[in-house]
Design an enzyme around this catalytic site. Structure first.
Site, mmCIF file in Angstrom:
data_model
loop_
_atom_site.group_PDB
_atom_site.id
_atom_site.type_symbol
_atom_site.label_atom_id
_atom_site.label_comp_id
_atom_site.label_asym_id
_atom_site.label_seq_id
_atom_site.Cartn_x
_atom_site.Cartn_y
_atom_site.Cartn_z
ATOM 1 N N SER A 57 2.318 6.969 6.599
ATOM 2 C CA SER A 57 1.862 8.260 7.219
ATOM 3 C C SER A 57 2.262 9.466 6.708
ATOM 4 O O SER A 57 2.431 10.366 7.358
ATOM 5 C CB SER A 57 1.860 8.075 8.873
ATOM 6 O OG SER A 57 1.144 6.840 9.458
ATOM 7 N N GLY A 114 -0.480 3.580 7.715
ATOM 8 C CA GLY A 114 -1.864 3.772 8.299
ATOM 9 C C GLY A 114 -1.919 4.013 9.512
ATOM 10 O O GLY A 114 -3.119 3.826 10.291
ATOM 11 N N GLY A 169 -0.265 6.676 1.049
ATOM 12 C CA GLY A 169 -1.342 5.859 1.190
ATOM 13 C C GLY A 169 -2.686 6.530 1.425
ATOM 14 O O GLY A 169 -3.255 7.246 0.558
ATOM 15 N N GLY A 170 -3.075 6.743 2.752
ATOM 16 C CA GLY A 170 -4.239 7.348 3.073
ATOM 17 C C GLY A 170 -4.464 9.098 2.336
ATOM 18 O O GLY A 170 -5.607 8.932 1.861
ATOM 19 N N ASN A 178 -0.743 5.277 -3.160
ATOM 20 C CA ASN A 178 -1.103 3.880 -3.265
ATOM 21 C C ASN A 178 -2.572 3.840 -2.681
ATOM 22 O O ASN A 178 -2.666 4.092 -1.401
ATOM 23 C CB ASN A 178 -0.127 3.142 -2.366
ATOM 24 C CG ASN A 178 -0.689 1.897 -1.881
ATOM 25 O OD1 ASN A 178 -1.369 1.227 -2.708
ATOM 26 N ND2 ASN A 178 -0.100 1.044 -0.801
ATOM 27 N N TRP A 179 -3.509 3.835 -3.787
ATOM 28 C CA TRP A 179 -4.982 3.630 -3.336
ATOM 29 C C TRP A 179 -5.307 2.663 -2.529
ATOM 30 O O TRP A 179 -6.431 2.760 -1.810
ATOM 31 C CB TRP A 179 -5.963 4.024 -4.626
ATOM 32 C CG TRP A 179 -5.636 5.367 -5.185
ATOM 33 C CD1 TRP A 179 -4.772 6.343 -4.874
ATOM 34 C CD2 TRP A 179 -6.780 5.687 -6.438
ATOM 35 N NE1 TRP A 179 -5.100 7.289 -5.821
ATOM 36 C CE2 TRP A 179 -6.088 7.014 -6.559
ATOM 37 C CE3 TRP A 179 -7.795 5.068 -6.828
ATOM 38 C CZ2 TRP A 179 -6.800 7.698 -7.544
ATOM 39 C CZ3 TRP A 179 -8.214 5.842 -8.173
ATOM 40 C CH2 TRP A 179 -7.782 7.062 -8.318
ATOM 41 N N LYS A 180 -4.463 1.530 -2.344
ATOM 42 C CA LYS A 180 -4.796 0.021 -1.723
ATOM 43 C C LYS A 180 -6.345 0.059 -2.183
ATOM 44 O O LYS A 180 -6.697 -0.195 -3.536
ATOM 45 C CB LYS A 180 -4.789 0.331 -0.247
ATOM 46 C CG LYS A 180 -3.557 0.924 0.361
ATOM 47 C CD LYS A 180 -3.504 0.878 1.627
ATOM 48 C CE LYS A 180 -1.802 1.576 1.893
ATOM 49 N NZ LYS A 180 -1.408 1.395 3.382
ATOM 50 N N HIS A 216 4.561 -4.896 -1.311
ATOM 51 C CA HIS A 216 3.885 -4.072 -0.379
ATOM 52 C C HIS A 216 3.747 -5.140 0.993
ATOM 53 O O HIS A 216 3.618 -6.174 0.861
ATOM 54 C CB HIS A 216 2.713 -3.478 -0.853
ATOM 55 C CG HIS A 216 2.425 -2.493 0.137
ATOM 56 N ND1 HIS A 216 1.660 -2.856 1.508
ATOM 57 C CD2 HIS A 216 2.385 -1.094 0.014
ATOM 58 C CE1 HIS A 216 1.452 -1.828 2.204
ATOM 59 N NE2 HIS A 216 1.809 -0.561 1.425
HETATM 60 P P1 PGA Z 1 -0.204 5.277 4.706
HETATM 61 O O1 PGA Z 1 0.338 4.079 3.776
HETATM 62 O O2 PGA Z 1 0.306 6.559 4.021
HETATM 63 O O3 PGA Z 1 -1.646 5.238 4.605
HETATM 64 O O4 PGA Z 1 0.552 5.148 5.767
HETATM 65 C C1 PGA Z 1 1.377 4.037 3.117
HETATM 66 C C2 PGA Z 1 1.643 2.643 2.271
HETATM 67 O O5 PGA Z 1 1.066 1.515 2.750
HETATM 68 O O6 PGA Z 1 2.099 2.835 1.053
#
Ligand code: PGA
Length: 249
Positions: free
Chosen positions: A213, A173, A234-235, A10-12, A95
């Site tokens: 995370s 995050g 995400g990250g 999920n690149w956001k 999300h």
């Molecule tokens: P994260 O994000 O891996 O950076 O914690 C996950 C997400 O929100 O899908």
């Protein structure tokens, strides 16, 4: 029946179109022989170059959101058909960031889930509790409510094809990952609920991801839990690290 693992990035709101294509090309050889299904969910403006860069590879391109209407006067929104036309296979829906910053409700998420299935898109349906809700001991009740509403009027066949992402908001995050026990407990409760709603076969088939995370160092421990079928990342999906997560074993 054994479920195929699904690892989705999920690149956001990261990576402009020029970098999107370049990064997908970099990822292609890193995930080429993956056992798991690999999806990169990218910003809408990155979809076209990402699909082009992923052509001929095992990387599927997903969207991070969409609207539920077919077309018309909805300035700034993107319709399911547009995603399909651009070559998208999956779409993240509900999300926690959309719920928090863009006022998405459970009812809107349900309308989007219905629209996704009506157009042949696989929804990655997100749920998750805040730290306060966890401390109040209402995590499972909260998640059950989110899922029940998201799946209203969804058929058993559709439910079996859905992907559910359990993402505790306090772990997103923050670098503060849920323990594998905490993640398994909630993913198990979600599978149990799917059994109550749709029967044992659907519960066995539906795939449930953990998100929050996820990193190369914790993926193996999380993904080896019996009710966790992969991750929403995400990250760590913005870096070549994603290749290591895809090869979590
Ligand atoms: P994260 O994000 O891996 O950076 O914690 C996950 C997400 O929100 O899908």
């Amino acid at each position: 029946m054994s479920r195929r693992m699904i690892i989705a990035g999920n690149w956001k709101m990261n990576k402009p179109p020029s970098q999107a294509a370049e990064f997908i090309r970099q990822l292609v050889p890193l995930v080429a022989d993956a056992e798991a299904e690999v999806v990169c969910c990218v910003p809408a403006i990155d979809i076209v170059p990402a699909v082009e860069a992923a052509k001929g590879s095992n990387i599927r391109i997903g969207a991070e959101n969409m609207y539920f209407e077919e077309k018309g006067a909805y300035t700034g929104e993107i319709a399911p058909d547009m995603l399909v036309d651009a070559g998208v296979s999956h779409v993240i829906l509900g999300h926690s960031e959309r719920r928090e910053y863009f006022a998405e409700t459970d009812e809107m998420v349900n309308r989007k889930v219905k629209a996704a299935f009506a157009h042949g898109l696989i929804p990655i349906i997100c749920c998750g509790e805040t730290l306060k809700q966890r401390e109040q001991g209402i995590t499972i009740d909260w998640i059950r409510q989110q899922i029940k509403i998201a799946f209203q009027d969804i058929t058993p066949e559709q439910a079996a094809a859905a992907v559910i992402a359990y993402e505790p908001i306090w772990a997103i995050g923050t670098g503060k990952v849920a323990t594998s026990g905490q993640a398994q407990e909630v993913c198990h409760a979600i599978r149990q609920l799917m059994g109550e709603l749709y029967g044992p076969e659907v519960a066995e088939q539906v795939r449930i991801q953990y998100g929050g995370s996820v990193a190369p160092a914790n993926a193996a421990e999380l993904f080896s839990q019996p009710d966790i079928d992969g991750g929403l990342v995400g990250g760590a999906s913005l870096k070549p690290d994603f290749g290591q997560i895809v090869h979590w074993k």
